[in-house]
Design a protein around this motif. Structure first.
Motif, PDB file in Angstrom:
ATOM      1  N   UNK A  16      -7.562  30.090  40.288  1.00 14.64           N
ATOM      2  CA  UNK A  16      -7.147  29.531  39.002  1.00 14.64           C
ATOM      3  C   UNK A  16      -5.708  29.028  39.066  1.00 14.64           C
ATOM      4  N   UNK A  17      -4.843  29.776  39.738  1.00 11.94           N
ATOM      5  CA  UNK A  17      -3.455  29.324  39.895  1.00 11.94           C
ATOM      6  C   UNK A  17      -3.392  27.985  40.637  1.00 11.94           C
ATOM      7  N   UNK A  18      -4.187  27.871  41.697  1.00  5.33           N
ATOM      8  CA  UNK A  18      -4.178  26.631  42.475  1.00  5.33           C
ATOM      9  C   UNK A  18      -4.714  25.468  41.646  1.00  5.33           C
ATOM     10  N   UNK A  19      -5.747  25.710  40.845  1.00  6.09           N
ATOM     11  CA  UNK A  19      -6.274  24.659  39.966  1.00  6.09           C
ATOM     12  C   UNK A  19      -5.164  24.105  39.071  1.00  6.09           C
ATOM     13  N   UNK A  20      -4.389  25.004  38.474  1.00  2.00           N
ATOM     14  CA  UNK A  20      -3.313  24.566  37.580  1.00  2.00           C
ATOM     15  C   UNK A  20      -2.215  23.845  38.362  1.00  2.00           C
ATOM     16  N   UNK A  21      -1.812  24.407  39.503  1.00  2.00           N
ATOM     17  CA  UNK A  21      -0.739  23.769  40.278  1.00  2.00           C
ATOM     18  C   UNK A  21      -1.161  22.400  40.807  1.00  2.00           C
ATOM     19  N   UNK A  22      -2.447  22.236  41.092  1.00  3.26           N
ATOM     20  CA  UNK A  22      -2.928  20.950  41.607  1.00  3.26           C
ATOM     21  C   UNK A  22      -2.875  19.838  40.568  1.00  3.26           C
ATOM     22  N   UNK A  23      -2.623  20.190  39.314  1.00  2.00           N
ATOM     23  CA  UNK A  23      -2.441  19.165  38.285  1.00  2.00           C
ATOM     24  C   UNK A  23      -1.215  18.302  38.553  1.00  2.00           C
ATOM     25  N   UNK A  24      -0.368  18.734  39.506  1.00  2.00           N
ATOM     26  CA  UNK A  24       0.788  17.930  39.892  1.00  2.00           C
ATOM     27  C   UNK A  24       0.384  16.581  40.476  1.00  2.00           C
ATOM     28  N   UNK A  25      -0.879  16.408  40.761  1.00  3.44           N
ATOM     29  CA  UNK A  25      -1.376  15.099  41.185  1.00  3.44           C
ATOM     30  C   UNK A  25      -1.067  14.032  40.140  1.00  3.44           C
ATOM     31  N   UNK A  26      -0.729  14.456  38.925  1.00  4.09           N
ATOM     32  CA  UNK A  26      -0.371  13.511  37.872  1.00  4.09           C
ATOM     33  C   UNK A  26       0.836  12.661  38.241  1.00  4.09           C
ATOM     34  N   UNK A  27       1.752  13.206  39.052  1.00  3.36           N
ATOM     35  CA  UNK A  27       2.965  12.454  39.403  1.00  3.36           C
ATOM     36  C   UNK A  27       2.649  11.240  40.283  1.00  3.36           C
ATOM     37  N   UNK A  44     -12.470  27.186  51.941  1.00  2.57           N
ATOM     38  CA  UNK A  44     -13.205  27.078  50.678  1.00  2.57           C
ATOM     39  C   UNK A  44     -12.294  27.337  49.491  1.00  2.57           C
ATOM     40  N   UNK A  45     -11.514  28.412  49.549  1.00  2.00           N
ATOM     41  CA  UNK A  45     -10.637  28.742  48.432  1.00  2.00           C
ATOM     42  C   UNK A  45      -9.636  27.645  48.141  1.00  2.00           C
ATOM     43  N   UNK A  46      -9.018  27.132  49.198  1.00  2.00           N
ATOM     44  CA  UNK A  46      -8.042  26.054  49.058  1.00  2.00           C
ATOM     45  C   UNK A  46      -8.726  24.785  48.564  1.00  2.00           C
ATOM     46  N   UNK A  47      -9.769  24.348  49.265  1.00  2.00           N
ATOM     47  CA  UNK A  47     -10.383  23.051  48.987  1.00  2.00           C
ATOM     48  C   UNK A  47     -10.997  22.985  47.597  1.00  2.00           C
ATOM     49  N   UNK A  48     -11.776  23.993  47.229  1.00  2.00           N
ATOM     50  CA  UNK A  48     -12.473  23.945  45.940  1.00  2.00           C
ATOM     51  C   UNK A  48     -11.485  23.975  44.784  1.00  2.00           C
ATOM     52  N   UNK A  49     -10.545  24.921  44.801  1.00  4.65           N
ATOM     53  CA  UNK A  49      -9.634  25.047  43.666  1.00  4.65           C
ATOM     54  C   UNK A  49      -8.681  23.859  43.578  1.00  4.65           C
ATOM     55  N   UNK A  50      -8.163  23.391  44.720  1.00  6.89           N
ATOM     56  CA  UNK A  50      -7.259  22.241  44.677  1.00  6.89           C
ATOM     57  C   UNK A  50      -7.971  20.992  44.166  1.00  6.89           C
ATOM     58  N   UNK A  51      -9.199  20.791  44.589  1.00  4.09           N
ATOM     59  CA  UNK A  51      -9.907  19.583  44.177  1.00  4.09           C
ATOM     60  C   UNK A  51     -10.428  19.646  42.756  1.00  4.09           C
ATOM     61  N   UNK A  52     -10.646  20.836  42.230  1.00  6.23           N
ATOM     62  CA  UNK A  52     -10.947  20.936  40.802  1.00  6.23           C
ATOM     63  C   UNK A  52      -9.723  20.499  40.003  1.00  6.23           C
ATOM     64  N   UNK A  53      -8.549  20.948  40.446  1.00  5.22           N
ATOM     65  CA  UNK A  53      -7.324  20.547  39.763  1.00  5.22           C
ATOM     66  C   UNK A  53      -7.094  19.046  39.818  1.00  5.22           C
ATOM     67  N   UNK A  54      -7.266  18.453  40.995  1.00  2.00           N
ATOM     68  CA  UNK A  54      -7.064  17.007  41.096  1.00  2.00           C
ATOM     69  C   UNK A  54      -8.138  16.236  40.337  1.00  2.00           C
ATOM     70  N   UNK A  55      -9.353  16.798  40.245  1.00  2.00           N
ATOM     71  CA  UNK A  55     -10.397  16.137  39.462  1.00  2.00           C
ATOM     72  C   UNK A  55     -10.004  16.062  37.992  1.00  2.00           C
ATOM     73  N   UNK A  56      -9.376  17.121  37.490  1.00  2.00           N
ATOM     74  CA  UNK A  56      -8.943  17.121  36.091  1.00  2.00           C
ATOM     75  C   UNK A  56      -7.964  15.978  35.831  1.00  2.00           C
ATOM     76  N   UNK A  57      -7.137  15.659  36.842  1.00  2.00           N
ATOM     77  CA  UNK A  57      -6.168  14.575  36.669  1.00  2.00           C
ATOM     78  C   UNK A  57      -6.755  13.203  36.989  1.00  2.00           C
ATOM     79  N   UNK A  58      -7.996  13.176  37.476  1.00  3.78           N
ATOM     80  CA  UNK A  58      -8.560  11.941  38.035  1.00  3.78           C
ATOM     81  C   UNK A  58      -8.518  10.771  37.069  1.00  3.78           C
ATOM     82  N   UNK A  59      -8.818  11.044  35.825  1.00  2.00           N
ATOM     83  CA  UNK A  59      -8.929   9.953  34.868  1.00  2.00           C
ATOM     84  C   UNK A  59      -7.664   9.783  34.033  1.00  2.00           C
ATOM     85  N   UNK A  60      -6.579  10.417  34.468  1.00  2.00           N
ATOM     86  CA  UNK A  60      -5.322  10.234  33.749  1.00  2.00           C
ATOM     87  C   UNK A  60      -4.890   8.765  33.671  1.00  2.00           C
TER      88      UNK A  60
END
Length: 450
Positions: free
Chosen positions: A231-242, A359-375
């Motif tokens: 969950x922490x990685x999902x949130x931190x991966x939102x930095x893809x917004x930059x 798996x832990x890295x890839x799945x959580x990081x890509x969920x976070x970046x997916x959330x930013x995908x349509x920004x």
């Protein structure tokens, strides 16, 4: 060092493919693959196809992460390279909207889905390969080469588009010139396969495989054991917004007829080139800094600083000031953002144990970046040409930065934790004096081999 260089080159080549799509989605696809009746609608639709690739990333992360944790990091990375190269090559030969109507954007979306699936395992696999080969006390430095390769791929993508956009007449660039970077993916496939097949599997994975500790269902195990870290990685991966704000929405805002700012395509591509050049220089130094002061301070400063600068960067575009746009792009994205960008490959994977790391890295990081995908598409929809674009978009980006900083602060520090103890919430970091002594020894051994 061999693993780090291989990850650098592999990531550069694979992300070249991914980012040429990003450049084309902002600069070309609205007029090539969508009806020209309403430019604003075409912009939103084109940016949405860019976002579709991010939707496929968690699926790819799940499948490829499972493969990497059960069959090895090397095999997974070769598969990623093949899928990315072939799908990107096919974009070069797609028909336009004028030729086949709605079939054109449908085929474009299909290729983007395959791209997203492939890239879903790239950073996690390449970073894990490097980190598990790295000497203790130098994990941040060596693993940062993966992201330096990503920046190199983005730089190459912009550098390929730049001379084409500058030399070719606008009509030629829009009709056939944009296809050339995609055709070059044929070279990417060959080089990438040669490089990746020469890298040895990591000792950490080989040890787990030899002792029968390879999990049958890594995703189940990592959720049970490290769900909070995911969950922490999902949130931190939102930095893809930059980077999305800088390179995708920023390009649309600066060059689109709908917004009417007036930047030329070539001018905006130079902003991308300058930001990436600075980032490539800084990344290994910041990775090394994180080996000295820790991962969390770098990520927190990078998150808050770079997202706060989004206001100034977008304002510079809004007043059609090329010089200020250059300055703030380099400060926001090329410099301060690297506090996060150079460090997350080591920090994310250090939160997970060897048996479920990919798996832990890839799945959580890509969920976070997916959330930013349509920004970028969201920004274009809620910040139309007659609105205060810098305030609306800047506020969203800065809010994301605050959330990222809180998530990083809540995570445990990992830079002084031994490889075998990573992923254990109860792991005790090595004493600072002992850690520095071991680091010094590693530096001496590296110097002797150079």
């Amino acid at each position: 060092m061999k693993a780090a260089l291989s990850s650098w080159l592999g990531s550069a080549l694979e992300y070249y493919d991914f980012f040429i799509y990003a450049q084309a989605a902002a600069l070309v696809f609205p007029t090539v693959f969508f009806p020209a009746d309403d430019p604003q609608v075409a912009v939103v639709a084109s940016l949405a196809t860019f976002g579709v690739g991010y939707v496929a990333r968690p699926i790819g992360a799940f499948v490829l992460g499972h493969w990497g944790d059960t069959h090895g990091r090397k095999n997974m990375l070769v598969l990623c390279m093949l899928m990315m190269g072939i799908s990107t090559l096919l974009v070069a030969v797609l028909p336009t909207y004028g030729q086949v109507g709605v079939l054109a954007p449908a085929l474009l979306v299909l290729m983007r889905l395959i791209q997203g699936f492939a890239v879903g395992g790239e950073i996690a696999g390449a970073s894990t390969m490097t980190m598990e080969h790295a000497p203790f006390g130098k994990r941040g430095f060596y693993t940062s080469f993966t992201l330096q390769g990503v920046q190199g791929g983005q730089l190459l993508a912009a550098a390929i588009f730049l001379p084409l956009a500058a030399v070719l007449p606008e009509d030629d660039f829009q009709s056939w010139g944009w296809r050339i970077p995609f055709l070059l993916s044929a070279v990417v496939i060959v080089i990438g396969l040669v490089v990746r097949r020469k890298v040895e599997e990591t000792p950490a994975f080989q040890e787990k495989a030899a002792t029968g500790e390879v999990p049958k269902a890594p995703i189940v195990q990592v959720v049970q054991e490290n769900g909070a870290d995911m969950l922490r990685v999902v949130v931190m991966a939102l930095m893809n917004a930059v980077p999305l704000t800088a390179t995708v929405f920023g390009a649309t805002y600066a060059t689109s007829e709908a917004y009417g700012v007036g930047f030329s395509t070539a001018t905006y591509l130079w902003i991308s080139v300058a930001g990436n050049l600075v980032a490539m220089v800084l990344i290994p130094f910041i990775g090394s800094l994180s080996d000295r002061i820790g991962r969390r301070p770098c990520i927190i400063v990078g998150a808050l600083g770079s997202t706060a600068m989004a206001y100034a960067y977008l304002h510079a575009i809004s007043i059609d000031n090329v010089t200020l746009a250059f300055v703030f792009a380099i400060l926001m994205w090329g410099t301060v953002y690297q506090g996060y960008n150079a460090v997350f490959p080591s920090f994310y994977q250090e939160l997970f144990p060897t048996r479920t790391r990919v798996t832990g890295f890839a799945v959580s990081q890509n969920i976070g970046t997916m959330i930013t995908a349509f920004l970028p598409s969201l920004f274009a929809a809620i910040a139309p040409p007659d609105s205060n674009v810098p305030l609306i978009v800047g506020s969203i980006v800065f809010g994301i930065g605050i959330a990222v900083a809180v998530a990083a602060l809540s995570a445990r520090e990992t830079f002084r934790v031994a490889l075998d103890d990573l992923g254990k919430p109860s792991a005790v970091p090595m004493e600072k004096a002992e850690y520095e002594r071991l680091r010094s020894g590693q530096e001496e051994r590296v110097a002797e081999t150079v």
